[in-house]
Structures are given as C-alpha cells and as structure tokens.
Design an enzyme around this catalytic site. Structure first.
Site, PDB file in Angstrom:
ATOM      1  N   ASP A 144     -13.687  14.763  -3.422  1.00 34.72           N
ATOM      2  CA  ASP A 144     -13.151  15.595  -4.419  1.00 34.72           C
ATOM      3  C   ASP A 144     -15.094  15.528  -5.525  1.00 34.72           C
ATOM      4  O   ASP A 144     -15.831  14.871  -5.666  1.00 34.72           O
ATOM      5  CB  ASP A 144     -12.616  15.877  -5.746  1.00 34.72           C
ATOM      6  CG  ASP A 144     -12.309  17.182  -5.719  1.00 34.72           C
ATOM      7  OD1 ASP A 144     -13.077  18.480  -6.345  1.00 34.72           O
ATOM      8  OD2 ASP A 144     -11.098  17.866  -5.517  1.00 34.72           O
ATOM      9  N   LYS A 195      -7.162   8.230  -1.105  1.00 36.84           N
ATOM     10  CA  LYS A 195      -8.657   8.646  -0.436  1.00 36.84           C
ATOM     11  C   LYS A 195      -9.250   9.732  -1.180  1.00 36.84           C
ATOM     12  O   LYS A 195      -8.962  10.725  -0.292  1.00 36.84           O
ATOM     13  CB  LYS A 195      -8.876   8.688   1.283  1.00 36.84           C
ATOM     14  CG  LYS A 195      -8.244   7.302   2.072  1.00 36.84           C
ATOM     15  CD  LYS A 195      -8.300   7.463   3.671  1.00 36.84           C
ATOM     16  CE  LYS A 195      -7.669   6.605   4.390  1.00 36.84           C
ATOM     17  NZ  LYS A 195      -6.717   6.523   4.141  1.00 36.84           N
ATOM     18  N   THR A 215     -11.194   5.521  10.972  1.00 35.43           N
ATOM     19  CA  THR A 215     -11.529   5.192  12.811  1.00 35.43           C
ATOM     20  C   THR A 215     -10.573   6.131  13.391  1.00 35.43           C
ATOM     21  O   THR A 215     -10.574   5.824  14.709  1.00 35.43           O
ATOM     22  CB  THR A 215     -10.311   3.715  12.730  1.00 35.43           C
ATOM     23  OG1 THR A 215      -9.036   3.864  11.502  1.00 35.43           O
ATOM     24  CG2 THR A 215     -11.273   2.657  11.712  1.00 35.43           C
ATOM     25  N   LYS A 218       0.352  -1.365   0.179  1.00 36.17           N
ATOM     26  CA  LYS A 218      -0.059   0.254  -0.159  1.00 36.17           C
ATOM     27  C   LYS A 218       0.767   0.964  -0.304  1.00 36.17           C
ATOM     28  O   LYS A 218       2.284   1.663   0.788  1.00 36.17           O
ATOM     29  CB  LYS A 218      -0.638   0.143   1.259  1.00 36.17           C
ATOM     30  CG  LYS A 218      -1.504   1.023   1.763  1.00 36.17           C
ATOM     31  CD  LYS A 218      -2.390   0.720   2.485  1.00 36.17           C
ATOM     32  CE  LYS A 218      -2.228   1.503   3.575  1.00 36.17           C
ATOM     33  NZ  LYS A 218      -2.333   2.784   4.246  1.00 36.17           N
ATOM     34  N   THR A 223     -13.128  15.815 -10.594  1.00 42.42           N
ATOM     35  CA  THR A 223     -11.692  15.619 -10.835  1.00 42.42           C
ATOM     36  C   THR A 223     -11.577  14.188  -9.724  1.00 42.42           C
ATOM     37  O   THR A 223     -10.873  13.766 -10.815  1.00 42.42           O
ATOM     38  CB  THR A 223     -11.901  16.156  -9.687  1.00 42.42           C
ATOM     39  OG1 THR A 223     -12.087  18.170 -10.075  1.00 42.42           O
ATOM     40  CG2 THR A 223     -10.558  16.743  -9.037  1.00 42.42           C
ATOM     41  N   ASP A 236      -3.303   4.626  -1.928  1.00 37.69           N
ATOM     42  CA  ASP A 236      -4.537   4.756  -0.993  1.00 37.69           C
ATOM     43  C   ASP A 236      -4.332   6.410  -0.549  1.00 37.69           C
ATOM     44  O   ASP A 236      -3.628   7.351   0.017  1.00 37.69           O
ATOM     45  CB  ASP A 236      -3.963   4.165   0.854  1.00 37.69           C
ATOM     46  CG  ASP A 236      -4.731   4.333   1.982  1.00 37.69           C
ATOM     47  OD1 ASP A 236      -5.801   4.416   1.359  1.00 37.69           O
ATOM     48  OD2 ASP A 236      -4.265   4.130   2.782  1.00 37.69           O
TER      49      ASP A 236
END
Ligand code: C5P
Length: 239
Positions: A64, A61, A118, A32, A68, A59
C-alpha cells in the site's frame, strides 16, 4: 543458525489449528498465520499462539502507500508478531517506511519481502508491465532492492536460494516454502526441495504445510524433518 521450521496454519477452523499446536508442543516454535486464518479469526489467533510461547510469522503481504504499510507494521508490533512481510513491488519508499517504524518502536520484528509470487509466470509479468525480464532477473532485482531498503530478507522459492545468497549475502534471510521430505506428495507445488537440501543451501527458514497439517501422525513427520535439518547442519559444520 540452524534452519528453523515454520508451519503454516492453513486450516478452515481454528480448532484444527489449536489441536495441531497442542499436539506438537515444544517440538515446533514457529507458526505462520496467513490471510485465510487472520481474516476469519483476527488478533485472537495471534494472542493464542503467544500465550503458548510460539513465534508468529504474520503473512499478510502488505502492499500500500508507505504510511499505510508503516501503520500496519506498527499494529503488527502491537500484536506481538515476531515476523511479517510486505510486497517488494511496493518499492523502496514503502519498505523504508516499514523499517523506520520498526526502528522508532525499537522493535525486533523481522521484516521480510515477497519478490515474485511463485504463481506468476513470465506472461503474467508481461501483463503487469514487467515484460522482457525473466523471473530470476526480477527476483534478483527485487531481492537487492529489499536488502538496500534495509529489510531482513525475502520469501523465495527453493531454486532461487543460491541466486539470492550470491547477490544479497548468506546472512540475508531466505524463507523457503515448497519443501517436501522424501516420499511425500508435491501437492500443487511445482518446484520442490527436501528439508535437508534447503538447509544445506542456506535457508534460515523452511515452510512445510500439508505434509504436516494433513498428516495423521504430525509428530512423526516433524521429527523426521528436524532430523534432516540436524544432519545437514552437522555436515556443514563438519561434525
Ligand atoms: O502445504 P504447503 O507446504 O505447500 O504450504 C506452503 C505454505 O507456504 C502455504 O501457506 C503457502 O501459501 C505458502 N507459500 C507458498 N509459496 C510461496 C509463498 C508462500 O507455498 N511462494
């Protein structure tokens, strides 16, 4: 499908990451790359992993406007990334735009959504206008929205595994961080689960960082994690 191990390359220096990847060789397929590494090193870290025949979970995330995010997914496909993610709170228009570009490109990229980080507490949810809902309810709502939008799965904490499988089906991908083999420090993870338990509860992927990345003997740690996974799958299949 056996649970797959993903190692996050949470290093300051690319040399440490390359050293670990070399050392683990064929034992590990998935890595990752997150914001820390990608912001410093950019696409060459992905190209390096692909040159080593590794699978890459980018990763970043994305969150937008739909166009985009779709263009960011397009760039991820160009980079040869195998899996990437968006924030489910970007909504169904954003997620379906991500899916549409994947389909137009006839790509096999795995599209994952983050439900509730989290690190968020109920009072943090309140602050951003999601008051009156407990975290589990919010996770469930966003996982269902992700599934309806046609994405492949979600990143979830270990204790949400069953909730998501029950509401989105066992095939819906669950990527579970906060995993600790027996005897390892929790570090800053509050709710942890062992690789064996996560695998038994249906996680398709587990993310294990510091127990491996900070270890002096990463091969030993990885081997024991893979053994735990194997044992849990043989229990499920009755072998
Ligand atoms: O070192 P550790 O195993 O705790 O690392 C877990 C990895 O998973 C880190 O890259 C962390 O950012 C990521 N992660 C997490 N909890 C989430 C989402 C991602 O720990 N909810």
């Amino acid at each position: 499908m056996n649970t797959q191990l993903i190692i996050p390359l949470d290093f300051r220096d690319i040399i440490q990451a390359k050293y670990l990847i070399e050392e683990l060789g064929d034992l590990v397929t998935w890595y990752k790359v997150g914001k820390q590494m990608f912001t410093r090193y950019g696409p060459p870290i992905i190209q390096y992993l692909k040159s080593k025949k590794k699978k890459v979970f980018l990763d970043l995330k994305f969150h937008d406007i739909p166009n985009t995010v779709a263009m960011a997914i397009n760039s991820s496909i160009d980079l040869g990334v195998d899996m990437t993610n968006v924030h489910a709170v970007g909504g169904s228009d954003m997620m379906t735009a991500a899916l549409k570009i994947k389909q137009e490109r006839e790509s096999t990229i795995v599209l994952i959504a983050v439900t509730v980080l989290t690190s968020m507490s109920e009072s943090n949810l309140n602050e951003i206008g999601c008051g009156g809902m407990d975290i589990a309810e919010q996770v469930k709502k966003l996982a269902i929205l992700t599934k309806k939008s046609g994405l492949d799965g979600v990143v979830a904490s270990a204790h949400e595994l069953s909730l998501i499988s029950d509401n989105c089906g066992p095939e819906f991908i669950k990527i579970i961080p906060g995993i600790r083999p027996e005897g390892f420090s929790n570090d800053d993870q509050k709710r942890i689960m062992t690789p064996e338990e996560a695998s038994r509860k249906g996680a398709q992927f587990i993310v294990v960082g510091r127990p491996i990345t900070q270890s002096k003997t990463p091969i030993t740690v990885v081997t024991s994690i893979l053994d735990e996974i194997k044992k849990s799958s043989s229990k499920i299949s009755g072998l």
